[in-house]
Scaffold this active site. Structure first.
Site, PDB file in Angstrom:
ATOM      1  N   LYS A 196     -15.800  61.229   2.247  1.00  0.00           N
ATOM      2  CA  LYS A 196     -15.173  60.223   1.382  1.00  0.00           C
ATOM      3  C   LYS A 196     -16.192  59.102   1.204  1.00  0.00           C
ATOM      4  CE  LYS A 196     -13.100  56.639   1.245  1.00  0.00           C
ATOM      5  NZ  LYS A 196     -13.610  55.532   0.370  1.00  0.00           N
ATOM      6  N   CYS A 304     -26.400  46.414   7.985  1.00  0.00           N
ATOM      7  CA  CYS A 304     -25.715  46.239   9.268  1.00  0.00           C
ATOM      8  C   CYS A 304     -26.698  45.739  10.323  1.00  0.00           C
ATOM      9  CB  CYS A 304     -25.084  47.536   9.711  1.00  0.00           C
ATOM     10  SG  CYS A 304     -26.242  48.899   9.655  1.00  0.00           S
TER      11      CYS A 304
HETATM   12  P1  NAD Z   1     -15.257  48.685   4.361  1.00  0.00           P
HETATM   13  O1  NAD Z   1     -14.671  48.781   5.718  1.00  0.00           O
HETATM   14  O2  NAD Z   1     -14.630  47.764   3.387  1.00  0.00           O
HETATM   15  O3  NAD Z   1     -15.238  50.133   3.673  1.00  0.00           O
HETATM   16  C1  NAD Z   1     -15.717  51.274   4.386  1.00  0.00           C
HETATM   17  C2  NAD Z   1     -14.874  52.479   4.014  1.00  0.00           C
HETATM   18  O4  NAD Z   1     -13.546  52.334   4.531  1.00  0.00           O
HETATM   19  C3  NAD Z   1     -14.750  52.693   2.511  1.00  0.00           C
HETATM   20  O5  NAD Z   1     -14.916  54.074   2.265  1.00  0.00           O
HETATM   21  C4  NAD Z   1     -13.350  52.199   2.186  1.00  0.00           C
HETATM   22  O6  NAD Z   1     -12.745  52.934   1.146  1.00  0.00           O
HETATM   23  C5  NAD Z   1     -12.579  52.402   3.483  1.00  0.00           C
HETATM   24  N1  NAD Z   1     -11.602  51.334   3.766  1.00  0.00           N
HETATM   25  C6  NAD Z   1     -11.792  50.006   3.598  1.00  0.00           C
HETATM   26  N2  NAD Z   1     -10.713  49.319   4.060  1.00  0.00           N
HETATM   27  C7  NAD Z   1      -9.833  50.236   4.515  1.00  0.00           C
HETATM   28  C8  NAD Z   1      -8.536  50.154   5.119  1.00  0.00           C
HETATM   29  N3  NAD Z   1      -7.947  48.986   5.350  1.00  0.00           N
HETATM   30  N4  NAD Z   1      -7.936  51.304   5.451  1.00  0.00           N
HETATM   31  C9  NAD Z   1      -8.531  52.485   5.247  1.00  0.00           C
HETATM   32  N5  NAD Z   1      -9.744  52.609   4.689  1.00  0.00           N
HETATM   33  C10 NAD Z   1     -10.394  51.521   4.329  1.00  0.00           C
HETATM   34  O7  NAD Z   1     -16.801  48.363   4.552  1.00  0.00           O
HETATM   35  P2  NAD Z   1     -17.868  48.027   3.436  1.00  0.00           P
HETATM   36  O8  NAD Z   1     -17.593  46.672   2.897  1.00  0.00           O
HETATM   37  O9  NAD Z   1     -18.003  49.163   2.500  1.00  0.00           O
HETATM   38  O10 NAD Z   1     -19.200  47.989   4.321  1.00  0.00           O
HETATM   39  C11 NAD Z   1     -19.678  46.820   4.952  1.00  0.00           C
HETATM   40  C12 NAD Z   1     -19.361  46.822   6.422  1.00  0.00           C
HETATM   41  O11 NAD Z   1     -19.914  47.978   7.034  1.00  0.00           O
HETATM   42  C13 NAD Z   1     -19.952  45.643   7.162  1.00  0.00           C
HETATM   43  O12 NAD Z   1     -19.013  45.173   8.081  1.00  0.00           O
HETATM   44  C14 NAD Z   1     -21.143  46.241   7.890  1.00  0.00           C
HETATM   45  O13 NAD Z   1     -21.552  45.561   9.056  1.00  0.00           O
HETATM   46  C15 NAD Z   1     -20.628  47.579   8.213  1.00  0.00           C
HETATM   47  N6  NAD Z   1     -21.693  48.523   8.478  1.00  0.00           N
HETATM   48  C16 NAD Z   1     -21.921  48.870   9.771  1.00  0.00           C
HETATM   49  C17 NAD Z   1     -22.936  49.756  10.070  1.00  0.00           C
HETATM   50  C18 NAD Z   1     -23.205  50.171  11.477  1.00  0.00           C
HETATM   51  O14 NAD Z   1     -23.898  51.150  11.671  1.00  0.00           O
HETATM   52  N7  NAD Z   1     -22.677  49.479  12.461  1.00  0.00           N
HETATM   53  C19 NAD Z   1     -23.717  50.298   9.039  1.00  0.00           C
HETATM   54  C20 NAD Z   1     -23.447  49.925   7.733  1.00  0.00           C
HETATM   55  C21 NAD Z   1     -22.422  49.035   7.461  1.00  0.00           C
END
Ligand code: NAD
Length: 518
Positions: A196, A304
């Site tokens: 996804k 990240c």
């Molecule tokens: P996000 O959590 O908004 O989205 C990530 C995924 O989860 C998407 O596919 C989205 O559709 C889904 N999603 C979002 N909210 C949801 C919910 N409430 N219920 C179910 N599914 C949901 O994250 P983003 O804004 O796309 O990415 C940025 C974040 O990712 C930052 O916090 C960053 O630090 C983190 N990140 C962490 C790493 C790591 O390795 N630790 C790497 C990259 C990004």
């Protein structure tokens, strides 16, 4: 649904025409080896963050389509898990070659949908490509263990077997690298997969899937369904999905971790960050300042592993002005323009949130040393641009410190000693990464030992590990116990079977033994 020819979605890049009649093109799902247009009438616009142009539309796939994807993965599993490991590796060998061939197209798609510079987008693809290269050696990585003669004539060995259908849920910030952290390792171990992608930039996932099919990945081994919360919840609840890889924010990650665990699934959940750098006064000034500028503002702070907080120890605080000067010199522009240092942030909402956090910092007493909020980029006036922004005199109680900003905003703090700086970092709820800049081995070793962070950098700003190690995380930055890629990644996508065998000469007389064998 419109069904395109097997293996080619014709949704190749944002600049190529789409075979689906609609304009903007709809991003197809991949189900059982076919790129299929979703029946859903609900779509989300994928928006170029530099121009606001609608690049494509991503469907909120129906439950029926989700079930079809899982069922295709389940159907493909028995044959794929019994396909020789050497054959599975060869598919990855071909896949890495095709990613190299299409590197420029992939990078252009990443820049168009995500906004980062073309050079940085190449890095996004390349760091994922390295995971594919690593998966080419899966036979060695997946080797089991053997102890001969654990008792008379008895041997015990363990083998690592695939789990079945696995799923991956991706964030927006690395549209190529993060899908490639997931499915190449999973499928080379013998699993099948449902991906996804992020609804904000799904194009790279679709292009990578096309290449995986071209490389010979059999139909049903990799499937893609687009959507948001509903699909994610279906992934958590589905009994046929055995494991979930998630990368994204804490809100989504902890929800997925607990909902999927309630169904007995294994989950690896990489979440938010607030990465600090400690600067000691004995550090190399130029190298340190350059590293801080690159890691603070590269990819507009949407990594990240971005360094978002600098803790200056003692006299190092006198370097602040120089750092501000170097940050000021960075060029903010669309990622496709030459010499751009940082592109736009992903969305208007992200821009507003970042503005709000900067404002709250100022209101609670931080000093704004550099303000990039009112930047206008000629030719791209409607882009979501924020220039490098620096807040000084930040304290741990400020909202801008407690929240992950995920934008081109660097926070300055001060400490009187290394101990104090370490204690600030260890008190922060996140533990993704932390770096120290110093020429003292003693200080570096103390930092390495005492710091509570997954990735530790010593005179290195963004220590994202190469795929033979694992991407780790401490505290609120990670949930689960088996990290992405490296040995842990292989362990995540496999389960151990332990076999004890006895081969006795049939002439051996045996007696019933009712006691526990010792
Ligand atoms: P996000 O959590 O908004 O989205 C990530 C995924 O989860 C998407 O596919 C989205 O559709 C889904 N999603 C979002 N909210 C949801 C919910 N409430 N219920 C179910 N599914 C949901 O994250 P983003 O804004 O796309 O990415 C940025 C974040 O990712 C930052 O916090 C960053 O630090 C983190 N990140 C962490 C790493 C790591 O390795 N630790 C790497 C990259 C990004």
């Amino acid at each position: 649904p419109q069904i395109s020819a097997p293996g080619r979605s014709h949704f190749s890049t944002a600049v190529e025409p789409s075979s689906s009649k609609s304009n903007p093109p709809r991003v197809p799902n991949l189900i059982g080896g076919r790129f299929v247009d979703s029946k859903s009438s609900t779509v989300i616009d994928v928006i170029n963050p530099a121009t606001q142009e609608v690049v494509s539309q991503v469907p909120l796939s129906t439950d029926e389509e989700f079930k079809a994807a899982v069922s295709a993965a389940k159907k493909a599993y028995p044959l794929w898990r019994n396909t020789p490991i050497t054959t599975r590796q060869r598919v990855m060998l071909k896949f890495q070659e095709l990613i190299r061939r299409d590197m420029d197209k992939l990078a252009l798609n990443v820049t168009t949908e995500q906004g980062k510079t073309l050079k940085d987008a190449q890095g996004d693809v390349f760091r994922g490509l390295e995971v594919v290269e690593h998966a080419c050696g899966m036979a060695t990585l997946q080797m089991g263990e053997y102890v001969s003669n654990v008792s008379h004539g008895i041997d015990t060995y363990s083998i690592r077997e695939p789990l079945g259908v696995c799923a991956g849920i991706c964030p927006f910030n690395f549209p190529a690298m993060i899908p490639l952290w997931m499915f190449p390792v999973a499928v080379t171990c013998g699993n099948t997969f449902v991906l996804k992608p992020s609804e904000k930039d799904p194009g790279a996932s679709v292009m990578l899937a096309e290449l995986a099919l071209e490389a010979g990945l059999p139909e049903g081994v990799l499937n893609i369904v687009h959507g948001t919360h509903d699909i994610v919840n279906s992934i958590c609840d589905d009994d046929d999905i055995k494991a979930i890889s998630f990368v994204g924010s804490n809100v989504a990650g902890m929800h997925i971790y607990s909902r999927a665990a309630a169904k007995g699934k294994r989950v690896q959940s990489n979440m938010g960050a607030k990465n600090h750098a400690i600067v000691l006064p004995d550090a190399n000034v130029d190298a340190t300042l350059n590293a801080l500028v690159a890691a603070g503002f590269g990819a507009a702070g949407q990594r990240c592993m971005a360094l978002s907080t600098v803790v200056f120890v003692g006299d190092a605080k006198s370097w602040k002005a120089k750092l501000v000067e170097r940050a000021k010199a960075l060029k903010v522009n669309a990622g496709t323009e030459p010499d751009t240092d940082l592109g736009p942030v992903i969305s208007k909402q992200a821009k507003e949130r970042i503005h709000r956090l900067v404002k709250s910092g100022v209101e609670s007493g931080a000093k704004l040393l550099l303000d990039g909020r009112n930047i206008v980029v000629p030719g791209y006036e409607s882009g979501n641009f924020i220039g490098p922004t620096i807040l000084s005199d930040v304290t741990t109680n400020m909202e801008c410190y407690k929240e992950e900003i995920f934008g081109p905003v660097l926070l300055f703090m001060e400490a009187d000693s290394l101990e104090e700086a370490i204690s600030i970092i260890n008190s922060n709820k996140y533990g993704n990464g932390a770096s120290i800049f110093t020429t003292s081995g003693v200080a570096a070793r103390k930092f390495q030992t005492e710091i509570e962070a997954g990735q530790v950098g010593i005179n290195v700003p963004i220590p994202v590990p190469l795929p033979f190690f694992s991407f780790t995380g401490n505290k609120a930055s990670f949930a689960g116990d088996l990290n992405f890629y490296g040995k842990a990644g292989v362990n995540f996508y496999t389960q151990i079977k332990t076999i004890t065998q006895q081969w006795k000469d049939s002439t051996d007389g045996s007696k019933i033994n009712m006691a526990m064998p010792t």
